[in-house]
Design a protein around this motif. Structure first.
Motif, short mmCIF file in Angstrom:
data_model
loop_
_atom_site.label_atom_id
_atom_site.label_comp_id
_atom_site.label_asym_id
_atom_site.label_seq_id
_atom_site.Cartn_x
_atom_site.Cartn_y
_atom_site.Cartn_z
N GLY A 1 0.81 -1.21 0.00
CA GLY A 1 0.00 0.00 0.00
C GLY A 1 0.85 1.26 0.00
O GLY A 1 0.56 2.22 -0.72
N SER A 2 1.92 1.24 0.80
CA SER A 2 2.82 2.40 0.84
C SER A 2 3.50 2.62 -0.50
O SER A 2 3.72 3.76 -0.92
CB SER A 2 3.87 2.20 1.94
N LEU A 3 3.85 1.53 -1.17
CA LEU A 3 4.48 1.63 -2.48
C LEU A 3 3.52 2.27 -3.49
O LEU A 3 3.89 3.19 -4.22
CB LEU A 3 4.90 0.24 -2.96
N LEU A 4 2.28 1.80 -3.50
CA LEU A 4 1.29 2.34 -4.44
C LEU A 4 0.93 3.78 -4.11
O LEU A 4 0.64 4.57 -5.00
CB LEU A 4 0.04 1.46 -4.44
N ALA A 5 0.95 4.12 -2.82
CA ALA A 5 0.61 5.48 -2.41
C ALA A 5 1.65 6.50 -2.86
O ALA A 5 1.42 7.71 -2.78
CB ALA A 5 0.43 5.55 -0.89
N SER A 6 2.80 6.00 -3.36
CA SER A 6 3.82 6.91 -3.90
C SER A 6 3.34 7.65 -5.13
O SER A 6 4.03 8.53 -5.65
CB SER A 6 5.10 6.13 -4.24
N VAL A 7 2.14 7.31 -5.60
CA VAL A 7 1.54 8.05 -6.71
C VAL A 7 1.13 9.46 -6.27
O VAL A 7 0.90 10.33 -7.11
CB VAL A 7 0.29 7.29 -7.24
N GLU A 8 1.09 9.70 -4.94
CA GLU A 8 0.67 11.01 -4.44
C GLU A 8 1.49 12.17 -4.99
O GLU A 8 0.93 13.13 -5.54
CB GLU A 8 0.69 11.06 -2.91
N PRO A 9 2.84 12.17 -4.86
CA PRO A 9 3.59 13.31 -5.40
C PRO A 9 3.46 13.45 -6.91
O PRO A 9 3.47 14.57 -7.43
CB PRO A 9 5.04 13.02 -4.99
N ILE A 10 3.32 12.32 -7.61
CA ILE A 10 3.14 12.40 -9.06
C ILE A 10 1.82 13.07 -9.39
O ILE A 10 1.75 13.96 -10.24
CB ILE A 10 3.19 10.98 -9.68
N SER A 11 0.75 12.66 -8.70
CA SER A 11 -0.56 13.26 -8.95
C SER A 11 -0.58 14.73 -8.56
O SER A 11 -1.21 15.56 -9.22
CB SER A 11 -1.66 12.50 -8.19
N SER A 12 0.14 15.06 -7.47
CA SER A 12 0.18 16.45 -7.02
C SER A 12 0.86 17.35 -8.05
O SER A 12 0.39 18.45 -8.34
CB SER A 12 0.92 16.54 -5.68
N VAL A 13 1.97 16.86 -8.63
CA VAL A 13 2.67 17.63 -9.67
C VAL A 13 1.78 17.81 -10.89
O VAL A 13 1.64 18.92 -11.43
CB VAL A 13 3.99 16.94 -10.05
N LEU A 14 1.16 16.72 -11.34
CA LEU A 14 0.29 16.79 -12.52
C LEU A 14 -0.90 17.72 -12.29
O LEU A 14 -1.25 18.52 -13.17
CB LEU A 14 -0.20 15.39 -12.90
N LEU A 15 -1.52 17.63 -11.12
CA LEU A 15 -2.67 18.49 -10.81
C LEU A 15 -2.24 19.95 -10.71
O LEU A 15 -2.99 20.85 -11.09
CB LEU A 15 -3.33 18.03 -9.51
N THR A 16 -1.05 20.18 -10.17
CA THR A 16 -0.53 21.55 -10.08
C THR A 16 -0.37 22.16 -11.47
O THR A 16 -0.69 23.33 -11.70
CB THR A 16 0.82 21.58 -9.33
N VAL A 17 0.13 21.35 -12.40
CA VAL A 17 0.29 21.82 -13.78
C VAL A 17 -1.07 22.05 -14.45
O VAL A 17 -1.31 23.08 -15.07
CB VAL A 17 1.12 20.80 -14.60
N LEU A 18 -1.98 21.09 -14.29
CA LEU A 18 -3.28 21.16 -14.96
C LEU A 18 -4.18 22.25 -14.39
O LEU A 18 -4.85 22.98 -15.14
CB LEU A 18 -4.00 19.80 -14.85
N LEU A 19 -4.21 22.39 -13.07
CA LEU A 19 -5.15 23.32 -12.44
C LEU A 19 -4.61 24.74 -12.32
O LEU A 19 -5.37 25.70 -12.35
CB LEU A 19 -5.54 22.80 -11.04
#
Length: 306
Positions: free
Chosen positions: A248-266
């Motif tokens: 679960g911790s490994l998969l949750a590493s998607v958080e910083p990736i999603s945060s960067v992408l959302l920062t760019v998109l929004l």
């Protein structure tokens, strides 16, 4: 979909939701909401709802916990030095940089934990851990300087709060371990958030601040509290009960990736290639640690079954 597939999906969605939390916070800060006010309202409302879930599911356990002196002492320490400190430092890092950068810097926490554990045990870390530490430090250097020693591409204040948020995240992870084993994550987090929210609100006089209530701000409140805290945390807990905490911790590493992408998109934030490369190195460092833990867990499982 299989049970394992549902667990993986819930954990990934939780990581993405945590990424949305940071960008929602950036939106509110950029639209006039003070960090003190945002910290207060997030802690209070999240704590109220999380504790409410526990009261509905097991009121007797909540009463027992609140009568336990050790639990209350842990809540006090965790609230001040874990929850409130991390929340404040993270939002400060967002204010001086952006949600994507702040989230990636905060994700250096596992690397710090490895260093602290090695110092405590007085032994060198494993080669994978050494390599991960190198990647994280080098990634931070690239993010901060774009490879130029003579200048910082991040403001010194933003870099300070980003790294400080990683240290407070370490406290957030380590301080409540024993209490969580005894009472469960939701109860510990719910009581600690509510207590920390009340204390922080009193200290900062949170009621004196202006709270924007336009349509965009209301959506951002839902993003940071409803989706990024309540939904994300419960989804992560449910997912990890199915697939295990390490995976679960490994998969949750998607958080910083999603945060960067959302920062760019929004927000239309522009990241230099060098900054993205630095972020990638930090994320890779965290994933290597998680993969190592996952492999160790598998080895232990095989040893038990033999």
């Amino acid at each position: 979909m299989s049970k394992q597939g549902i667990g993986v999906l819930l954990t990934l969605v939780a990581g993405i939701a945590w990424g949305l939390s940071g960008t929602s916070g950036q939106y509110l800060i950029s639209h006039g909401l003070a960090i003190n006010a945002l910290s207060s309202v997030r802690l209070l409302l999240s704590g109220f709802f999380l504790l409410g879930i526990e009261v509905v599911s097991d009121a007797a356990k909540v009463k027992s916990a609140l009568r336990d002196r050790g639990f209350l002492v842990t809540v006090l320490i965790f609230s001040c030095f874990g929850l409130v400190a991390n929340q404040y430092a993270y939002l400060k890092a967002i204010f001086y940089t952006n949600a994507g950068t702040a989230t990636v810097l905060q994700y250096m926490a596992p690397i710090i934990i490895i260093v602290l554990a090695s110092l405590k045990k007085r032994q060198l870390p494993k080669w994978v851990e050494v390599f991960s530490i190198f990647l994280a430090v080098f990634g931070t250097f690239i993010m901060a300087t774009h490879g130029h020693l003579s200048r910082l591409s991040l403001s010194p204040t933003g870099l300070f709060w980003g790294i400080f948020s990683a240290f407070t995240y370490v406290a957030y992870i380590l301080l409540p371990i024993n209490a969580i084993r005894k009472w469960g994550s939701l109860l510990v987090l719910g009581v600690s958030m509510l207590f920390g929210g009340v204390l922080f609100s009193i200290l900062t006089q949170a009621w004196t601040y202006h709270y924007p209530l336009d349509e965009g701000s209301l959506l951002a409140y839902i993003g940071i509290i409803g989706v990024g805290t309540l939904f994300a945390y419960t989804a992560f807990l449910k997912g990890t009960t199915i697939i295990g905490a390490v995976k679960g911790s490994l998969l949750a590493s998607v958080e910083p990736i999603s945060s960067v992408l959302l920062t760019v998109l929004l927000f239309g934030e522009h990241f230099y290639i060098s900054a993205l490369f630095g972020m990638l190195l930090i994320i890779l460092a965290v994933m290597l640690i998680s993969i190592q833990d996952l492999l160790m867990e598998k080895i232990k499982e095989k040893g038990v079954t033999k």
